[in-house]
Design a protein around this motif. Structure first.
Motif, PDB file in Angstrom:
ATOM      1  N   SER A  98       0.782  -1.227  -0.124  1.00  0.00           N
ATOM      2  CA  SER A  98      -0.071   0.111   0.005  1.00  0.00           C
ATOM      3  C   SER A  98       0.839   1.277   0.106  1.00  0.00           C
ATOM      4  O   SER A  98       0.491   2.329  -0.723  1.00  0.00           O
ATOM      5  N   ASN A  99       2.031   1.324   0.939  1.00  0.00           N
ATOM      6  CA  ASN A  99       2.654   2.340   1.053  1.00  0.00           C
ATOM      7  C   ASN A  99       3.433   2.570  -0.508  1.00  0.00           C
ATOM      8  O   ASN A  99       3.655   3.697  -1.055  1.00  0.00           O
ATOM      9  N   ALA A 100       3.892   1.291  -1.333  1.00  0.00           N
ATOM     10  CA  ALA A 100       4.563   1.544  -2.184  1.00  0.00           C
ATOM     11  C   ALA A 100       3.784   1.915  -3.416  1.00  0.00           C
ATOM     12  O   ALA A 100       4.055   3.035  -4.318  1.00  0.00           O
ATOM     13  N   PHE A 101       2.397   1.567  -3.539  1.00  0.00           N
ATOM     14  CA  PHE A 101       1.467   2.125  -4.252  1.00  0.00           C
ATOM     15  C   PHE A 101       1.314   3.793  -4.139  1.00  0.00           C
ATOM     16  O   PHE A 101       1.186   4.631  -5.032  1.00  0.00           O
ATOM     17  N   ASP A 102       0.976   4.231  -3.047  1.00  0.00           N
ATOM     18  CA  ASP A 102       0.950   5.466  -2.573  1.00  0.00           C
ATOM     19  C   ASP A 102       2.035   6.554  -3.255  1.00  0.00           C
ATOM     20  O   ASP A 102       1.848   7.396  -3.742  1.00  0.00           O
ATOM     21  N   GLU A 103       3.271   5.925  -2.943  1.00  0.00           N
ATOM     22  CA  GLU A 103       4.484   6.499  -3.511  1.00  0.00           C
ATOM     23  C   GLU A 103       4.565   6.569  -5.120  1.00  0.00           C
ATOM     24  O   GLU A 103       4.797   7.736  -5.587  1.00  0.00           O
ATOM     25  N   ALA A 104       4.086   5.470  -5.711  1.00  0.00           N
ATOM     26  CA  ALA A 104       4.117   5.312  -7.082  1.00  0.00           C
ATOM     27  C   ALA A 104       2.905   6.593  -7.645  1.00  0.00           C
ATOM     28  O   ALA A 104       3.336   7.167  -8.847  1.00  0.00           O
ATOM     29  N   ALA A 105       1.764   6.438  -6.938  1.00  0.00           N
ATOM     30  CA  ALA A 105       0.612   7.254  -7.444  1.00  0.00           C
ATOM     31  C   ALA A 105       1.169   8.954  -7.339  1.00  0.00           C
ATOM     32  O   ALA A 105       0.885   9.646  -8.183  1.00  0.00           O
TER      33      ALA A 105
END
Length: 334
Positions: free
Chosen positions: A73-80
């Motif tokens: 989830s954290n990795a997705f937020d950073e990518a977004a």
């Protein structure tokens, strides 16, 4: 947790992160989120399968999968966030300065006729007159008969009047003046009466720079005991000073209107010449008696003016047709 389960979790994390790194657009990121973090995604499926594990492995396996879900989830937020920043940079590179303030929306304004009517009505309201409005489609009784207009008066002909129904008993027309509201008000109210009545009027006539087939009119009426011509002159002097300035000269001349006796036209000194701005006079006794007033006890005065003509003087407008042409080059000046 068994070694095989731990290895499987690590493989899932590597596969998910590799897939996330390959996603560039917002749509690809959303597809990744649904595949791995969605309610029916891979992680949710893994968590549901924890119940099938031996009792001694369930707790550790569930905790491990939840930690993995948080990391993804954290990795997705950073990518977004990175994708959003890239889009902003692309917008800037395309020549759009996103730091500039927004453009103000275009705001509408009052029509010059409406502006002038409000100013005129405010003057008379300050002098104790009440604003009343009435129907545009009127009866001949109120538009002509009760205003002492003779049956053979030219104003009743098609040359001046737009009739809607001349065959019915009541005979219906588009009102040629707002004077009918004087009669309608007196029918319902005993003196004292002080009203001004604004509204659209219609006449069947050719248009030119100073005449229109539709126009606004403001009529005024005051009835009480002891009302005299001096009251009329004082009221209209004050009106002219408020609208045209305190130094403006005013002239009253005798004129004829069927519903007043005596009648006058009111002119102002404008650029070295006298310009008529309204008609006025003392209310005719027949009009008072027609609504049940005792003409030996009550007297009154009435006046009528066209706001467009007043505005033409105030703003040096040369053609009255501009008011109804809907030309933004004209309207935007106000």
């Amino acid at each position: 947790m068994s070694e095989s389960a731990s290895a499987s979790t690590q493989e899932l994390e590597r596969a998910a992160l590799d897939s996330l790194a390959a996603a560039e657009s917002e749509s690809e990121l959303e597809e990744w989120r649904i595949e791995y973090l969605g309610r029916r995604g891979v992680l949710s499926s893994r968590l549901r399968s924890v119940g099938a594990l031996p009792v001694e492995e369930r707790r550790e396996a569930g905790a491990s999968l939840n930690r993995l879900k948080n990391r993804l989830s954290n990795a997705f937020d950073e990518a977004a966030e990175r994708a959003s920043g890239s889009a902003d940079r692309r917008s800037t590179d395309d020549g759009i300065d996103i730091t500039l303030p927004g453009r103000r929306p275009n705001l509408g304004g009052l029509h010059p006729s409406e502006m002038m009517m409000r100013e005129i009505l405010e003057v008379f309201n300050d002098m104790g007159f009440q604003t009343v409005e009435g129907p545009i489609v009127e009866l001949e009784k109120y538009n002509f008969d009760m205003l002492n207009v003779p049956p053979d008066h030219p104003a009743r002909d098609l040359q001046d009047t737009l009739w809607i129904d001349r065959e019915s008993k009541d005979r219906v027309l588009l009102r040629t003046q707002t004077s009918p509201m004087q009669v309608r008000t007196m029918e319902k109210q005993r003196p004292p009466v002080r009203i001004v009545s604004p509204g659209l009027c219609f006449r069947h006539e050719a248009t030119d720079a100073t005449h229109e087939w539709q126009f606004h009119q403001i009529e005024g009426l005051a009835v009480d005991e002891g009302v005299t011509m001096s009251d009329l002159k004082g009221t209209l002097y004050e009106f002219a000073r408020r609208i045209f300035g305190t130094q403006r000269k005013i002239r009253f001349r005798c004129d004829y209107f069927p519903f007043v006796e005596p009648g006058v036209d009111v002119s102002v000194d404008w650029d070295g010449r006298w310009v008529e701005i309204m008609g006025a006079g003392m209310v005719h006794p027949k009009v008072l008696e027609g609504v049940g007033y005792d003409s030996s006890k009550y007297t009154g005065f009435a006046f009528g003016m066209g706001p467009e003509r007043i505005a033409m003087l105030r703003y040096n407008i040369e053609d009255i047709r501009h008011f109804f042409s809907n030309d933004l080059r004209f309207l935007s000046q106000f």
